[in-house]
Design a protein around this motif. Sequence first.
Motif, PDB file in Angstrom:
ATOM      1  N   GLU A 186       2.282  17.847  -0.283  1.00 51.91           N
ATOM      2  CA  GLU A 186       3.338  18.714  -1.562  1.00 51.91           C
ATOM      3  C   GLU A 186       4.630  17.827  -1.539  1.00 51.91           C
ATOM      4  O   GLU A 186       4.833  17.111  -2.507  1.00 51.91           O
ATOM      5  CB  GLU A 186       3.894  19.741  -1.120  1.00 51.91           C
ATOM      6  CG  GLU A 186       4.007  20.307  -2.430  1.00 51.91           C
ATOM      7  CD  GLU A 186       4.593  21.940  -2.739  1.00 51.91           C
ATOM      8  OE1 GLU A 186       4.772  22.306  -3.428  1.00 51.91           O
ATOM      9  OE2 GLU A 186       3.627  22.739  -2.378  1.00 51.91           O
ATOM     10  N   GLU A 187       4.675  17.749  -0.198  1.00 54.52           N
ATOM     11  CA  GLU A 187       7.034  17.135   0.056  1.00 54.52           C
ATOM     12  C   GLU A 187       6.108  15.591   0.537  1.00 54.52           C
ATOM     13  O   GLU A 187       7.276  14.982  -0.008  1.00 54.52           O
ATOM     14  CB  GLU A 187       7.458  17.173   1.299  1.00 54.52           C
ATOM     15  CG  GLU A 187       6.438  17.252   2.462  1.00 54.52           C
ATOM     16  CD  GLU A 187       5.459  18.134   3.200  1.00 54.52           C
ATOM     17  OE1 GLU A 187       5.175  18.354   3.673  1.00 54.52           O
ATOM     18  OE2 GLU A 187       5.005  19.201   1.676  1.00 54.52           O
ATOM     19  N   CYS A 188       5.239  15.314   0.008  1.00 53.52           N
ATOM     20  CA  CYS A 188       5.004  13.084   0.660  1.00 53.52           C
ATOM     21  C   CYS A 188       5.217  12.569  -0.994  1.00 53.52           C
ATOM     22  O   CYS A 188       4.642  13.272  -2.051  1.00 53.52           O
ATOM     23  CB  CYS A 188       3.070  13.542   1.044  1.00 53.52           C
ATOM     24  SG  CYS A 188       3.256  11.675   1.422  1.00 53.52           S
ATOM     25  N   GLY A 204       8.339  13.198  -7.148  1.00 52.15           N
ATOM     26  CA  GLY A 204       7.561  13.079  -6.241  1.00 52.15           C
ATOM     27  C   GLY A 204       6.738  11.645  -6.444  1.00 52.15           C
ATOM     28  O   GLY A 204       6.573  11.881  -5.168  1.00 52.15           O
ATOM     29  N   SER A 230      15.534  10.292   6.347  1.00 49.05           N
ATOM     30  CA  SER A 230      15.313  11.610   6.599  1.00 49.05           C
ATOM     31  C   SER A 230      15.143  11.497   8.048  1.00 49.05           C
ATOM     32  O   SER A 230      14.823  12.819   8.564  1.00 49.05           O
ATOM     33  CB  SER A 230      14.323  11.640   5.750  1.00 49.05           C
ATOM     34  OG  SER A 230      13.305  10.584   6.346  1.00 49.05           O
TER      35      SER A 230
END
Length: 231
Positions: A186-188, A204, A230
């Motif tokens: 989901e966070e990719c 996203g 990040s």
Amino acid sequence: MKKIVVLSGAGVSAESGISTFRDAGGLWEGHDVMEVASPEGWETNPKLVLDFYNKRRAQLKEVVPNKAHHCIAALERNYEVQVITQNVDDLHERAGSTNVLHLHGELLKARPSDNVSDIVEWIDDMTIDHKSVTGSQMRPHIVWFGEDVPAMDAAMETIQTADAVIIVGTSLQVYPAAGLMHYAPEECPIYLVDPQPSLESSNGLTVIAENAGTGVQKACDMIHANLHNSK
């Protein structure tokens, strides 16, 4: 090491001079795709199918990887990279990519008609006289319409572990490959490179409305900046 997954389609190889799968009329090099890319076409006219792929194989020998292929290969200097391609050519490998999963088979490989697992290298023309040791007719190692995609499970598992995804050269219209992006975490972040995109940038998803050669470089730059920040 961060993992980048690249989903590539015909638009990448088109910039090297390889014809895309089919034109606006639904034809592939003048043929109905079902004549040359289906089990039914193979059964009806194997000589036509063999000649078609002989010409594709000959064309492949005349082209070279382009900027997009080289840019994707260069990602391996800093990341773990897995290429999942719908293309049957070897241009990713020739550019230097070392982890390439071919969803739809490989033009430079062949197998007996009765054995999907007995895959061999094949760089020259193939004729109706080429048989396996068991007497089975040899055929191109290509996944035709109506056939299973053996590598799909591996592709789904791979994309589930991605830190970033690049999608390039595919219209996202051909399933099951078109559904792969939905298996990303989901966070990719996902970067779609397409000169005529069917999607818009959203949470996203970053759409880069450019050809593969320039768009992939931009996607790589964005990935490097984002993943570096990040850390």
